[in-house]
Write a protein that holds these residues in place. Sequence first.
Motif, PDB file in Angstrom:
ATOM      1  N   HIS A  10      -0.167   2.811 -13.336  1.00 10.49           N
ATOM      2  CA  HIS A  10      -0.914   1.561 -13.244  1.00 10.49           C
ATOM      3  C   HIS A  10      -2.418   1.817 -13.338  1.00 10.49           C
ATOM      4  O   HIS A  10      -3.220   0.938 -12.998  1.00 10.49           O
ATOM      5  N   GLY A  11      -2.804   2.998 -13.800  1.00  4.84           N
ATOM      6  CA  GLY A  11      -4.195   3.394 -13.815  1.00  4.84           C
ATOM      7  C   GLY A  11      -5.167   2.373 -14.378  1.00  4.84           C
ATOM      8  O   GLY A  11      -6.178   2.053 -13.734  1.00  4.84           O
ATOM      9  N   PRO A  12      -4.931   1.816 -15.568  1.00  6.53           N
ATOM     10  CA  PRO A  12      -5.900   0.881 -16.149  1.00  6.53           C
ATOM     11  C   PRO A  12      -6.138  -0.368 -15.298  1.00  6.53           C
ATOM     12  O   PRO A  12      -7.201  -0.985 -15.406  1.00  6.53           O
ATOM     13  N   ALA A  13      -5.192  -0.725 -14.468  1.00  4.70           N
ATOM     14  CA  ALA A  13      -5.337  -1.952 -13.664  1.00  4.70           C
ATOM     15  C   ALA A  13      -6.055  -1.700 -12.338  1.00  4.70           C
ATOM     16  O   ALA A  13      -6.415  -2.661 -11.645  1.00  4.70           O
ATOM     17  N   LEU A  14      -6.263  -0.436 -11.977  1.00  2.80           N
ATOM     18  CA  LEU A  14      -6.825  -0.124 -10.668  1.00  2.80           C
ATOM     19  C   LEU A  14      -8.352  -0.210 -10.672  1.00  2.80           C
ATOM     20  O   LEU A  14      -9.017   0.247 -11.613  1.00  2.80           O
ATOM     21  N   THR A  15      -8.905  -0.786  -9.599  1.00  2.00           N
ATOM     22  CA  THR A  15     -10.348  -0.902  -9.440  1.00  2.00           C
ATOM     23  C   THR A  15     -10.894   0.349  -8.754  1.00  2.00           C
ATOM     24  O   THR A  15     -10.113   1.158  -8.205  1.00  2.00           O
ATOM     25  N   PRO A  16     -12.203   0.531  -8.731  1.00  3.02           N
ATOM     26  CA  PRO A  16     -12.758   1.673  -7.973  1.00  3.02           C
ATOM     27  C   PRO A  16     -12.323   1.670  -6.509  1.00  3.02           C
ATOM     28  O   PRO A  16     -12.073   2.740  -5.930  1.00  3.02           O
ATOM     29  N   ASP A  18      -9.488   0.469  -5.366  1.00  7.98           N
ATOM     30  CA  ASP A  18      -8.091   0.928  -5.387  1.00  7.98           C
ATOM     31  C   ASP A  18      -8.028   2.449  -5.447  1.00  7.98           C
ATOM     32  O   ASP A  18      -7.213   3.086  -4.757  1.00  7.98           O
ATOM     33  N   ARG A  19      -8.881   3.031  -6.264  1.00  5.23           N
ATOM     34  CA  ARG A  19      -8.833   4.483  -6.437  1.00  5.23           C
ATOM     35  C   ARG A  19      -9.244   5.210  -5.159  1.00  5.23           C
ATOM     36  O   ARG A  19      -8.731   6.287  -4.855  1.00  5.23           O
ATOM     37  N   ARG A  20     -10.151   4.624  -4.395  1.00  2.00           N
ATOM     38  CA  ARG A  20     -10.520   5.225  -3.100  1.00  2.00           C
ATOM     39  C   ARG A  20      -9.318   5.191  -2.153  1.00  2.00           C
ATOM     40  O   ARG A  20      -9.043   6.142  -1.420  1.00  2.00           O
ATOM     41  N   LEU A  21      -8.601   4.065  -2.175  1.00  2.00           N
ATOM     42  CA  LEU A  21      -7.420   3.949  -1.306  1.00  2.00           C
ATOM     43  C   LEU A  21      -6.327   4.924  -1.733  1.00  2.00           C
ATOM     44  O   LEU A  21      -5.676   5.559  -0.895  1.00  2.00           O
ATOM     45  N   VAL A  22      -6.120   5.042  -3.028  1.00  2.00           N
ATOM     46  CA  VAL A  22      -5.108   5.980  -3.532  1.00  2.00           C
ATOM     47  C   VAL A  22      -5.461   7.403  -3.123  1.00  2.00           C
ATOM     48  O   VAL A  22      -4.595   8.179  -2.687  1.00  2.00           O
ATOM     49  N   LEU A  54      -4.143  -3.560  -3.496  1.00  2.00           N
ATOM     50  CA  LEU A  54      -3.692  -2.324  -4.138  1.00  2.00           C
ATOM     51  C   LEU A  54      -2.174  -2.328  -4.299  1.00  2.00           C
ATOM     52  O   LEU A  54      -1.652  -2.017  -5.384  1.00  2.00           O
ATOM     53  N   ALA A  55      -1.474  -2.675  -3.209  1.00  2.00           N
ATOM     54  CA  ALA A  55      -0.007  -2.677  -3.256  1.00  2.00           C
ATOM     55  C   ALA A  55       0.494  -3.607  -4.358  1.00  2.00           C
ATOM     56  O   ALA A  55       1.420  -3.268  -5.110  1.00  2.00           O
ATOM     57  N   GLN A  56      -0.104  -4.771  -4.459  1.00  2.00           N
ATOM     58  CA  GLN A  56       0.346  -5.726  -5.474  1.00  2.00           C
ATOM     59  C   GLN A  56       0.051  -5.231  -6.885  1.00  2.00           C
ATOM     60  O   GLN A  56       0.843  -5.445  -7.794  1.00  2.00           O
ATOM     61  N   ARG A  57      -1.078  -4.561  -7.055  1.00  2.00           N
ATOM     62  CA  ARG A  57      -1.364  -4.027  -8.394  1.00  2.00           C
ATOM     63  C   ARG A  57      -0.416  -2.874  -8.747  1.00  2.00           C
ATOM     64  O   ARG A  57      -0.224  -2.557  -9.918  1.00  2.00           O
ATOM     65  N   LEU A  58       0.170  -2.250  -7.715  1.00  2.00           N
ATOM     66  CA  LEU A  58       1.144  -1.178  -7.970  1.00  2.00           C
ATOM     67  C   LEU A  58       2.566  -1.709  -8.075  1.00  2.00           C
ATOM     68  O   LEU A  58       3.518  -0.929  -8.174  1.00  2.00           O
TER      69      LEU A  58
END
Length: 277
Positions: A10-16, A18-22, A54-58
């Motif tokens: 789901h990389g392209p859909a993640l925001t900065p 989101d990436r901190r949370l991941v 984040l969960a919803q985008r995943l």
Amino acid sequence: MLITQLAASHGPALTPTDRRLVAALQTQPDRASYWRAHELTDPLGLHQSSATRLAQRLGFDGYPQLRDALREDYLAGDGPSQRLRGRLERHPDGDVLTSFVDDESAALAALPRHVTQPELDELADRILAAREILLFAQGNATVLVDLLARRLERFGMRTVRLVGSRRDLAERLSRLERDDVVLAFVFRRAPAVLGPLLAVATAASAGTAIVTDTVVWSSPRPDQIVAAPRGGADDFLSLTVPMAIVNALVLTIARRADDGALQSLDRLGHLLEQLEA
């Protein structure tokens, strides 16, 4: 690791954000699989709603569903020998005892963050209201069944140990009634018999509860789940934490029970004195 696979797909859909949370979830996969939303977001200075987004985008309905999937992935990792080897490799200086005590102390210190007193009160009330308490476990966890059964019997309560073969379980379940409660101890992975066991209990209108360190996907769902991790690493895990839950539960039952439970203990004490005379 599931979170890494999800982030990649789901990389392209993640925001900065989101990436901190991941990144936080990847850093401590063992502990993160038990975090509530605010435990993930607070250290990063984020609102807990960011965990939901984040969960919803995943692809999950919400953060609890993502956390459950991460916990299932974490617990499905290695086999027994790998877990034991992993724990020993964390003690290269040979001081296994000190490291073990440190690990168990940390797990016990974290227990109140996962299991609350109101949860124990609710479970204690289910047990106190039951005609019989049927206790289920397999493998090493059967020691918890023996411990809790003996404690409850000293209070004058009627217990049934649901251990052994499926035939043993069937014979002991044959006396199940609607005023009973089935309490199961389930760790790392739910056994295949758990679902049918809960189905039998539900069909009889008996109460159901599970003490666990894992995600319970069984159908039907139990009436109550008491869940806490047994340690902070994906390796050999002891029963120290669930043993503490059982002992806290026994004390909670004693506090919430009427005088009959304590009178049963008095009778037991008198009998012991007579037998020792």
